[in-house]
Design a protein around this motif. Sequence first.
Motif, PDB file in Angstrom:
ATOM      1  N   VAL A   1      21.709 -53.126  65.913  1.00  0.00           N
ATOM      2  CA  VAL A   1      20.548 -53.386  67.204  1.00  0.00           C
ATOM      3  C   VAL A   1      20.228 -54.784  67.077  1.00  0.00           C
ATOM      4  CG1 VAL A   1      18.209 -52.725  67.849  1.00  0.00           C
ATOM      5  CG2 VAL A   1      19.708 -50.906  66.907  1.00  0.00           C
ATOM      6  N   LEU A   2      19.894 -55.240  65.629  1.00  0.00           N
ATOM      7  CA  LEU A   2      19.450 -56.704  65.860  1.00  0.00           C
ATOM      8  C   LEU A   2      20.499 -57.680  65.089  1.00  0.00           C
ATOM      9  CD1 LEU A   2      15.925 -55.831  64.196  1.00  0.00           C
ATOM     10  CD2 LEU A   2      16.582 -56.081  66.590  1.00  0.00           C
ATOM     11  N   ARG A   3      20.365 -58.650  65.325  1.00  0.00           N
ATOM     12  CA  ARG A   3      21.208 -59.972  64.718  1.00  0.00           C
ATOM     13  C   ARG A   3      20.269 -60.131  63.334  1.00  0.00           C
ATOM     14  NH1 ARG A   3      25.131 -61.955  67.949  1.00  0.00           N
ATOM     15  NH2 ARG A   3      24.792 -61.454  69.998  1.00  0.00           N
TER      16      ARG A   3
ATOM     17  N   GLY B   1      16.860 -61.062  63.167  1.00  0.00           N
ATOM     18  CA  GLY B   1      15.768 -60.220  63.967  1.00  0.00           C
ATOM     19  C   GLY B   1      15.639 -60.312  65.318  1.00  0.00           C
ATOM     20  N   LYS B   2      16.612 -61.104  65.938  1.00  0.00           N
ATOM     21  CA  LYS B   2      16.663 -61.029  67.361  1.00  0.00           C
ATOM     22  C   LYS B   2      17.519 -59.919  67.758  1.00  0.00           C
ATOM     23  CE  LYS B   2      15.910 -66.069  67.761  1.00  0.00           C
ATOM     24  NZ  LYS B   2      16.255 -67.503  68.147  1.00  0.00           N
ATOM     25  N   PRO B   3      17.364 -59.396  68.980  1.00  0.00           N
ATOM     26  CA  PRO B   3      18.101 -58.173  69.325  1.00  0.00           C
ATOM     27  C   PRO B   3      19.385 -58.730  70.172  1.00  0.00           C
ATOM     28  CG  PRO B   3      16.236 -58.888  71.023  1.00  0.00           C
ATOM     29  CD  PRO B   3      15.902 -59.619  70.050  1.00  0.00           C
ATOM     30  N   TYR B   4      20.422 -57.937  69.934  1.00  0.00           N
ATOM     31  CA  TYR B   4      21.666 -57.960  70.467  1.00  0.00           C
ATOM     32  C   TYR B   4      21.452 -57.870  72.128  1.00  0.00           C
ATOM     33  CZ  TYR B   4      25.929 -55.905  72.745  1.00  0.00           C
ATOM     34  OH  TYR B   4      26.747 -55.588  73.857  1.00  0.00           O
ATOM     35  N   ASP B   5      20.528 -56.797  72.502  1.00  0.00           N
ATOM     36  CA  ASP B   5      20.121 -56.699  73.961  1.00  0.00           C
ATOM     37  C   ASP B   5      18.819 -56.538  74.130  1.00  0.00           C
ATOM     38  OD1 ASP B   5      19.820 -55.521  76.361  1.00  0.00           O
ATOM     39  OD2 ASP B   5      21.611 -54.328  76.217  1.00  0.00           O
ATOM     40  N   PRO B   6      18.025 -57.599  74.596  1.00  0.00           N
ATOM     41  CA  PRO B   6      16.693 -57.222  74.683  1.00  0.00           C
ATOM     42  C   PRO B   6      16.043 -56.146  75.620  1.00  0.00           C
ATOM     43  CG  PRO B   6      17.353 -59.676  74.974  1.00  0.00           C
ATOM     44  CD  PRO B   6      18.611 -58.868  74.838  1.00  0.00           C
TER      45      PRO B   6
ATOM     46  N   TYR C   1      13.924 -50.682  75.844  1.00  0.00           N
ATOM     47  CA  TYR C   1      13.760 -49.151  76.045  1.00  0.00           C
ATOM     48  C   TYR C   1      13.689 -48.411  74.748  1.00  0.00           C
ATOM     49  CZ  TYR C   1      15.866 -44.566  76.695  1.00  0.00           C
ATOM     50  OH  TYR C   1      16.149 -43.124  76.720  1.00  0.00           O
ATOM     51  N   ILE C   2      14.083 -48.819  73.689  1.00  0.00           N
ATOM     52  CA  ILE C   2      13.750 -48.172  72.363  1.00  0.00           C
ATOM     53  C   ILE C   2      12.326 -48.162  72.068  1.00  0.00           C
ATOM     54  CG2 ILE C   2      13.975 -48.334  69.660  1.00  0.00           C
ATOM     55  CD1 ILE C   2      16.719 -49.391  70.144  1.00  0.00           C
TER      56      ILE C   2
END
Length: 376
Positions: A352-354, A357-362, A367-368
């Motif tokens: 989910v995250l890099r 801590g940044k999202p792969y897909d914001p 949605y989560i």
Amino acid sequence: MRRTRTTFAGIVAIAAIALAGTPSRGDDGPWPVARAKAWGEAHPWLVGCNYCTSSAINQLEMWQAETFDLPAVDRELGWAHELGFNSMRVFLHDIPYKQDPEGFLKRIDAFLAVADRHEIGVMLVLFDGVWDTDPKPGKQREPKPGLHNSGWVQSPGRAILGDPARHDELRPYVVGVVGRFKDDPRVHAWDLFNELDNPNANSYGSTELKDKADRALDLLKKELAWIRPLNPSQPLTMGVWKNDLTDPAKLTPINKFQIDQSDVISFHNYNPPDRMKADVDALKKYGRPVLCTEYMARPNGSRFDPILGYLKKEGVGAYNWGFIDGKSQTIYPWDSWKKPYAAEPPVWFHDVLRRDGKPYDPAEVGYIKSVTGAAK
């Protein structure tokens, strides 16, 4: 209210069962259905992921004293809390216990304390039948570039698993860990043996035991015999993961045993929504709480949207595979064992995250949070 603590309704349900004199678990069988339902009412929707610290390539690197990374745990479980996750599925290993039983138990306790500060409970996995057949203590190898789970290891290794005379060597580990935490509210459940009969055909198939399924079932039966007299307050589960789960007549002997002997039923499904629904419908018929302990492989059509929302609607626990793009490298697909990737895949397989801590897909993270309630 803390999301992972027992709800008032759950306390009432458990108390009612206790007053009625219903036994919690026999030494030779699972909880009565009423007890399982009471646990489900006390834990109305568990949501989270399968978690390994980003700094660890496998369970050994995660749990051995030299590489136990509590600051990473604190940082990463903080991010999980921000997503609204309230439970994590975490793999243990028998080797760190053999190395230093008390030290290993103290590290588990420290992990649980950090998780609890972030309002997260933990499902602990005791054995694992997937990936490298020959785990070794000490320094673990570095990740192989572009390869999914290039260093994950089985527990126990094939030398012990393949020799029934050595299975009892694992009893101190199982009894020691479960005995220490059997009444700890920070532990949500015990997952006894992950994919015990997995042949690892695409990775370590050439080194696998020819009779693995039989030997693994032997060990699982012993594991149950070791744990049940301890009478843990948390449920025992063992996820069904392959073949047709929708027709009881088509269940493999191992799948049937796992379903029959589980306090709460868990399963794995990396398929599109229609096949997820078919499994949920089938497993709910057993009348026990249901947990999906592995899902979410984007190229397979198993995505958070809409599956996470569906699992919440059905009251089915949801643990996707992977959280941080770390040393386990599960952003790469399973087929990377046939052809390692030279660069980050355009569509991540898991996670989910890099690492920062940044999202792969914001949009996906949005949605989560909308489903878990964290967006509020």
